[in-house]
Design a protein around this motif. Sequence first.
Motif, PDB file in Angstrom:
ATOM      1  N   SER A 174      -1.800  -4.444  -3.926  1.00  0.00           N
ATOM      2  CA  SER A 174      -1.652  -5.308  -2.754  1.00  0.00           C
ATOM      3  C   SER A 174      -0.549  -4.791  -1.840  1.00  0.00           C
ATOM      4  CB  SER A 174      -1.349  -6.751  -3.175  1.00  0.00           C
ATOM      5  OG  SER A 174      -2.460  -7.338  -3.806  1.00  0.00           O
ATOM      6  N   GLY A 175       0.605  -4.459  -2.425  1.00  0.00           N
ATOM      7  CA  GLY A 175       1.706  -3.917  -1.641  1.00  0.00           C
ATOM      8  C   GLY A 175       1.318  -2.644  -0.919  1.00  0.00           C
ATOM      9  N   ALA A 176       0.535  -1.804  -1.601  1.00  0.00           N
ATOM     10  CA  ALA A 176       0.099  -0.541  -1.004  1.00  0.00           C
ATOM     11  C   ALA A 176      -0.816  -0.792   0.193  1.00  0.00           C
ATOM     12  CB  ALA A 176      -0.622   0.306  -2.052  1.00  0.00           C
ATOM     13  N   GLN A 177      -1.794  -1.685   0.036  1.00  0.00           N
ATOM     14  CA  GLN A 177      -2.722  -1.957   1.134  1.00  0.00           C
ATOM     15  C   GLN A 177      -2.019  -2.616   2.315  1.00  0.00           C
ATOM     16  OE1 GLN A 177      -6.293  -4.055   0.001  1.00  0.00           O
ATOM     17  NE2 GLN A 177      -7.163  -2.271  -1.012  1.00  0.00           N
ATOM     18  N   ILE A 178      -1.073  -3.512   2.027  1.00  0.00           N
ATOM     19  CA  ILE A 178      -0.343  -4.178   3.108  1.00  0.00           C
ATOM     20  C   ILE A 178       0.531  -3.181   3.859  1.00  0.00           C
ATOM     21  CG2 ILE A 178       1.466  -5.881   3.601  1.00  0.00           C
ATOM     22  CD1 ILE A 178       0.249  -7.595   1.343  1.00  0.00           C
ATOM     23  N   ALA A 179       1.178  -2.286   3.120  1.00  0.00           N
ATOM     24  CA  ALA A 179       2.011  -1.266   3.773  1.00  0.00           C
ATOM     25  C   ALA A 179       1.173  -0.381   4.689  1.00  0.00           C
ATOM     26  CB  ALA A 179       2.730  -0.426   2.720  1.00  0.00           C
ATOM     27  N   VAL A 180      -0.009  -0.019   4.237  1.00  0.00           N
ATOM     28  CA  VAL A 180      -0.909   0.796   5.067  1.00  0.00           C
ATOM     29  C   VAL A 180      -1.282   0.045   6.340  1.00  0.00           C
ATOM     30  CG1 VAL A 180      -3.240   1.782   5.196  1.00  0.00           C
ATOM     31  CG2 VAL A 180      -1.834   2.170   3.167  1.00  0.00           C
ATOM     32  N   ALA A 181      -1.600  -1.246   6.197  1.00  0.00           N
ATOM     33  CA  ALA A 181      -1.976  -2.050   7.366  1.00  0.00           C
ATOM     34  C   ALA A 181      -0.816  -2.172   8.355  1.00  0.00           C
ATOM     35  CB  ALA A 181      -2.436  -3.436   6.918  1.00  0.00           C
ATOM     36  N   LEU A 182       0.394  -2.373   7.851  1.00  0.00           N
ATOM     37  CA  LEU A 182       1.563  -2.544   8.720  1.00  0.00           C
ATOM     38  C   LEU A 182       1.948  -1.246   9.424  1.00  0.00           C
ATOM     39  CD1 LEU A 182       3.926  -4.811   6.565  1.00  0.00           C
ATOM     40  CD2 LEU A 182       2.610  -5.456   8.589  1.00  0.00           C
ATOM     41  N   SER A 183       1.655  -0.128   8.804  1.00  0.00           N
ATOM     42  CA  SER A 183       2.093   1.158   9.359  1.00  0.00           C
ATOM     43  C   SER A 183       1.433   1.472  10.690  1.00  0.00           C
ATOM     44  CB  SER A 183       1.801   2.293   8.369  1.00  0.00           C
ATOM     45  OG  SER A 183       0.400   2.507   8.237  1.00  0.00           O
ATOM     46  N   GLU A 184       0.363   0.760  11.022  1.00  0.00           N
ATOM     47  CA  GLU A 184      -0.305   0.979  12.305  1.00  0.00           C
ATOM     48  C   GLU A 184       0.458   0.347  13.460  1.00  0.00           C
ATOM     49  OE1 GLU A 184      -2.931   2.914  12.696  1.00  0.00           O
ATOM     50  OE2 GLU A 184      -2.886   3.331  10.532  1.00  0.00           O
ATOM     51  N   SER A 185       1.335  -0.613  13.158  1.00  0.00           N
ATOM     52  CA  SER A 185       2.031  -1.333  14.236  1.00  0.00           C
ATOM     53  C   SER A 185       3.538  -1.410  14.051  1.00  0.00           C
ATOM     54  CB  SER A 185       1.478  -2.764  14.346  1.00  0.00           C
ATOM     55  OG  SER A 185       1.594  -3.439  13.103  1.00  0.00           O
ATOM     56  N   HIS A 186       4.046  -1.106  12.839  1.00  0.00           N
ATOM     57  CA  HIS A 186       5.475  -1.234  12.553  1.00  0.00           C
ATOM     58  C   HIS A 186       5.980   0.017  11.838  1.00  0.00           C
ATOM     59  CE1 HIS A 186       4.331  -5.436  13.183  1.00  0.00           C
ATOM     60  NE2 HIS A 186       5.602  -5.735  13.316  1.00  0.00           N
ATOM     61  N   TYR A 187       7.275   0.259  11.998  1.00  0.00           N
ATOM     62  CA  TYR A 187       7.910   1.304  11.198  1.00  0.00           C
ATOM     63  C   TYR A 187       8.082   0.713   9.804  1.00  0.00           C
ATOM     64  CZ  TYR A 187      10.618   5.503  10.306  1.00  0.00           C
ATOM     65  OH  TYR A 187      11.044   6.705   9.813  1.00  0.00           O
ATOM     66  N   THR A 188       7.382   1.263   8.823  1.00  0.00           N
ATOM     67  CA  THR A 188       7.176   0.579   7.540  1.00  0.00           C
ATOM     68  C   THR A 188       7.874   1.275   6.381  1.00  0.00           C
ATOM     69  OG1 THR A 188       5.023  -0.198   8.344  1.00  0.00           O
ATOM     70  CG2 THR A 188       5.422  -0.314   5.966  1.00  0.00           C
ATOM     71  N   TYR A 189       8.510   0.460   5.544  1.00  0.00           N
ATOM     72  CA  TYR A 189       9.114   0.910   4.289  1.00  0.00           C
ATOM     73  C   TYR A 189       8.421   0.189   3.135  1.00  0.00           C
ATOM     74  CZ  TYR A 189      12.955   2.645   7.219  1.00  0.00           C
ATOM     75  OH  TYR A 189      13.710   3.288   8.165  1.00  0.00           O
TER      76      TYR A 189
END
Length: 351
Positions: A174-189
């Motif tokens: 879940s964390g992996a998929q959410i991080a991928v989704a956020l990386s399209e709009s936010h600088y993601t860690y």
Amino acid sequence: MRVIFDVIVIGAGQAGLSMGYYLQKSSLSFLILDKNERIGEVWRNRYDSLVLFTPRSYSSLHGLPLEGDLNGFPTKNEIGDYLERYANAFDLPIQNNTEVQQITKLDGIFHITIQNSSLQCKNVIIASGPFQHPNIPSFSRELSKEIVQLHSSQFKNPSQLQKGTALVVGGGNSGAQIAVALSESHYTYLSVGKKIRFLPLSFGKKSTFEWLDKLGILKSRNTSLIGKRIQNMGDPVFGYELLDKIKDGKVNIKSRTVSVKKDSITFNDGTSLHVDNIIWATGFIPDYSWLDFPNILSPNGSVKHNRGITEVEGLFFLGLPWQHRRGSAALFGVGDDAQYLFQVLNERKDL
């Protein structure tokens, strides 16, 4: 005159529906209770980008295959609709909008307290699943109110967040998929407690789960050596989307989150980071406070059982992680455990 059911099932998710499928084959009187308004609602309410890492051929319950390309991967809405279709296909007796407040036992009969009423039965099967209360670290309360905080169960899509940096805490699927989704709009860690292990979704023309099935890993019992090893290792992240984002610099990996202060996050390696948004993909904790059976839980809060059978006669569990095998809490495996409990119920002399 009050009806005493032979069986009442708590929860109409994949576990409860699987149990209903087998109970419907018998003469036993039963009822399935669910707190949600609609079957499959839990799946539909999860984050928008959720796609299962099990192909459709391993994403259905006993008796009704999931429609579509068997080698493709279903979305969360597809599974929600499938569960609703499953309940209708087998005409399962389900009472929605019903939250259980307490279960007690008196003179061999279970008393189930619901809103302004109660039900009675000879057997209870708890199929409410392991995902009950978000597990959020207590130190999260020390964060500034300016930071947007969501648990993964509350997250739907990036539009819920403010501009700036986003930190996902938790390196499961879940964390992996959410991080991928956020990386399209936010600088993601992405903060993880240990090194992420990746497995492809398929090898050659076969899904990874088909290979795992052929190797016997999906049927590994919880008490076997390989089963214990898999449990200790934890699940890998399936697919390479996150790995690609890491290589492209769109997702940055940080070590375990150990403390917070206002808008600063400190990690296990001593580094710190200022963030604007946090998604806690830190799992869930079970809550069985509504069960009036003091010896039903182990000191660590897990259910004491043997293949779903508890020390309280007539009280069973279904859909627990590793209840018997690797797939006990999954769509492809919960039906086997339901069939086993059905056989146990049929052997009871008072039914």
